[in-house]
Write an enzyme that holds these catalytic residues in place. Structure first.
Site, PDB file in Angstrom:
ATOM      1  N   ASN A   7      73.759  16.901  29.955  1.00 34.25           N
ATOM      2  CA  ASN A   7      74.082  17.562  31.221  1.00 34.25           C
ATOM      3  C   ASN A   7      75.446  18.221  31.077  1.00 34.25           C
ATOM      4  OD1 ASN A   7      74.694  18.325  33.821  1.00 34.25           O
ATOM      5  ND2 ASN A   7      74.256  16.343  34.750  1.00 34.25           N
ATOM      6  N   LYS A  14      77.943  15.111  30.567  1.00 33.86           N
ATOM      7  CA  LYS A  14      77.428  13.763  30.759  1.00 33.86           C
ATOM      8  C   LYS A  14      76.195  13.607  29.879  1.00 33.86           C
ATOM      9  CE  LYS A  14      77.263  14.138  35.309  1.00 33.86           C
ATOM     10  NZ  LYS A  14      77.017  13.790  36.723  1.00 33.86           N
ATOM     11  N   ARG A  90      69.877  20.097  31.189  1.00 34.80           N
ATOM     12  CA  ARG A  90      70.068  20.684  32.505  1.00 34.80           C
ATOM     13  C   ARG A  90      70.511  22.126  32.317  1.00 34.80           C
ATOM     14  NH1 ARG A  90      75.545  20.627  35.837  1.00 34.80           N
ATOM     15  NH2 ARG A  90      74.853  21.569  37.785  1.00 34.80           N
ATOM     16  N   HIS A 179      72.658  22.498  41.637  1.00 35.00           N
ATOM     17  CA  HIS A 179      72.788  21.031  41.654  1.00 35.00           C
ATOM     18  C   HIS A 179      71.490  20.390  42.155  1.00 35.00           C
ATOM     19  CE1 HIS A 179      77.279  22.049  42.362  1.00 35.00           C
ATOM     20  NE2 HIS A 179      77.106  21.790  41.078  1.00 35.00           N
ATOM     21  N   LEU A 209      79.940  16.643  45.441  1.00 32.50           N
ATOM     22  CA  LEU A 209      81.318  17.079  45.202  1.00 32.50           C
ATOM     23  C   LEU A 209      81.764  16.674  43.805  1.00 32.50           C
ATOM     24  CD1 LEU A 209      82.910  15.940  48.597  1.00 32.50           C
ATOM     25  CD2 LEU A 209      81.957  18.191  48.034  1.00 32.50           C
ATOM     26  N   GLY A 210      81.934  17.659  42.944  1.00 30.33           N
ATOM     27  CA  GLY A 210      82.457  17.446  41.609  1.00 30.33           C
ATOM     28  C   GLY A 210      83.384  18.601  41.287  1.00 30.33           C
ATOM     29  N   ARG A 241      86.678  27.496  41.432  1.00 28.44           N
ATOM     30  CA  ARG A 241      85.937  28.542  42.131  1.00 28.44           C
ATOM     31  C   ARG A 241      86.323  28.587  43.605  1.00 28.44           C
ATOM     32  NH1 ARG A 241      80.255  26.495  39.973  1.00 28.44           N
ATOM     33  NH2 ARG A 241      81.563  24.850  39.096  1.00 28.44           N
ATOM     34  N   ASP A 282      91.833  19.193  38.635  1.00 30.10           N
ATOM     35  CA  ASP A 282      91.284  17.847  38.679  1.00 30.10           C
ATOM     36  C   ASP A 282      91.725  17.166  39.971  1.00 30.10           C
ATOM     37  OD1 ASP A 282      91.038  14.901  38.211  1.00 30.10           O
ATOM     38  OD2 ASP A 282      90.355  15.563  36.234  1.00 30.10           O
ATOM     39  N   ILE A 331      83.634  13.408  42.740  1.00 29.79           N
ATOM     40  CA  ILE A 331      84.561  13.384  43.859  1.00 29.79           C
ATOM     41  C   ILE A 331      83.917  12.754  45.082  1.00 29.79           C
ATOM     42  CG2 ILE A 331      85.890  14.829  45.449  1.00 29.79           C
ATOM     43  CD1 ILE A 331      86.201  16.833  43.109  1.00 29.79           C
ATOM     44  N   GLY A 332      82.673  13.102  45.347  1.00 30.30           N
ATOM     45  CA  GLY A 332      81.980  12.564  46.519  1.00 30.30           C
ATOM     46  C   GLY A 332      81.874  11.056  46.507  1.00 30.30           C
ATOM     47  N   GLU A 384      71.769  12.387  37.594  1.00 29.48           N
ATOM     48  CA  GLU A 384      71.032  13.576  37.188  1.00 29.48           C
ATOM     49  C   GLU A 384      70.341  13.367  35.852  1.00 29.48           C
ATOM     50  OE1 GLU A 384      73.394  17.408  38.510  1.00 29.48           O
ATOM     51  OE2 GLU A 384      74.811  15.837  37.938  1.00 29.48           O
TER      52      GLU A 384
END
Length: 397
Positions: A7, A14, A90, A179, A209-210, A241, A282, A331-332, A384
């Site tokens: 991924n 990952k 992915r 996503h 959230l990443g 972004r 980050d 993050i989430g 994922e």
């Protein structure tokens, strides 16, 4: 059957080696901060846990480091490449060409390459991952799962832009969504959890959230709206972004300030978002500096959370209510600060955050709403890689 799932994100890889159909993870890990100072490779296999700080300038280097660990004589889990039968990848953008999981062919790779302009931060890395895996595992079947496939259920009122129809009809200019493997996995886990508790599960808002971020409105298990569009650049604020931006800004940069279209595109994709607001991409660095009194970082966190809140509110309106809000991805799942800001003053919609629960970290699905809240707020760890393995296994069998 051993399935290696790769991924590749915009700044991370990952990976998991999963034995199917048992869904047993033989090895897993993460390459993070690719192209940044302090790149790390994490590797876990059984009781073995290793972290290696090395220079990882690009995704190709990261992928080669992963394969070396997997086949290492001391800590590896396979003797050689022949023991990996399938590699699942992915790929972010499938455009109109792909609405389901497919096996890699030269034609598939060519179509992925043609979609580079729509996902310039992802599809090139995704394709490079496929090419490296083909060379390292020449006898394995290579399978691709597309992020965009999950959003084929969005109605036309959600995916069509208010521009001349010819651009949709002749050039497929529309919102596609991204996503998808994450939103599909966590929403299904959340629905299963809610059903076990005897709670409503018809209307779900999934907040991923990443380094890349998106939010999806899910009704009766199907995506009906999504924050990202034709490419994975709009919507929420991300690591580098900008997210949603007035198109007038783009023309002002070009017409008045003299930037080229290519330069503006690079600014919006690679120099904006949290990086543009703070100098850091980050979230861990930003939260740390905010806590130390950095006003730019503190304000950036509130700008970020405010945008998430606006999307949550709009999707509650779109679905005429909500049963649960899910937070997922790096993050989430881990940033109590962002969750707190995003859910501030949302009690009138039935979203009551329990601040004590919100501050507790964990690795399983868990509620962070107050016990008497009308609506559920859940942290659902995404996987994922497992979703990709499941779809890959289904295809080759």
């Amino acid at each position: 059957m051993n399935i290696l799932v790769i991924n590749s994100g915009s700044s991370s890889i990952k990976y998991q080696l999963i034995k199917m159909p048992e869904e047993t993870v033989a090895a897993s890990g993460l390459v993070e901060r690719i192209g940044l100072e302090g790149s790390l490779l994490h590797y876990k296999a059984g009781e073995t846990k290793l972290t290696k700080e090395i220079d990882i300038p690009n995704h190709e280097t990261g992928l080669k480091q992963i394969t070396q660990f997997l086949m290492d004589k001391e800590v590896g889990v396979v003797e050689d490449e022949k023991h990996i039968q399938v590699v699942g990848h992915r790929v972010v953008h499938g455009g109109k060409s792909f609405s389901k999981t497919v096996e890699v062919t030269e034609d598939v790779k060519a179509k992925i390459r043609n979609l580079f302009p729509l996902a310039p931060l992802h599809n090139p890395h995704n394709l490079r991952g496929i090419e490296v895996a083909e060379s390292v595992f020449p006898e394995a079947k290579q399978v691709v799962v597309f992020d965009t496939a999950y959003f084929q259920t969005m109605p036309q009122k959600a995916y069509q832009y208010a521009i001349p129809k010819k651009f949709l009809e002749d050039h497929d200019v529309r919102a596609y969504g991204f996503h998808g493997t994450s939103h599909k996995y966590v929403s299904e886990k959340a629905i299963e959890y809610l059903n076990e508790k005897g709670l409503p599960s018809e209307k779900i808002i999934s907040v991923h959230l990443g380094n890349g971020c998106s939010i999806t409105a899910i009704k009766n298990g199907k995506a009906i709206d999504h924050s990202l569009g034709m490419g994975p650049a709009n919507g929420l604020i991300m690591g580098t972004r900008a997210g949603d931006i007035d198109q007038s800004v783009i023309f002002y940069l070009i017409d008045k300030l003299g930037y080229t279209a290519e330069e503006v595109n690079n600014i919006l994709l690679k120099e904006s978002g949290m990086l543009g607001l703070t100098g850091y991409s980050d979230m861990r660095d930003i939260e740390e500096r905010s806590a130390e009194g950095d006003e730019n970082c503190r304000l950036a966190l509130y700008i970020n959370g405010y945008k998430i809140k606006k999307y949550i509110g709009s999707y509650i309106a779109a679905m005429n209510g909500v049963d649960a809000v899910i937070f997922t991805a790096g993050i989430g799942e881990n940033s109590s600060v962002i969750r707190k800001i995003a859910l501030e003053d949302m009690e009138y919609l039935g979203l009551h955050l329990d601040h004590r629960k919100n501050d507790v970290r964990g690795k399983t699905i868990r509620p962070i709403n107050s016990p008497d809240a009308e609506k559920q707020i859940l942290i659902v760890p995404t996987n994922e890689e497992l979703e990709i393995a499941k779809q890959s296994y289904a295809l080759v069998n």
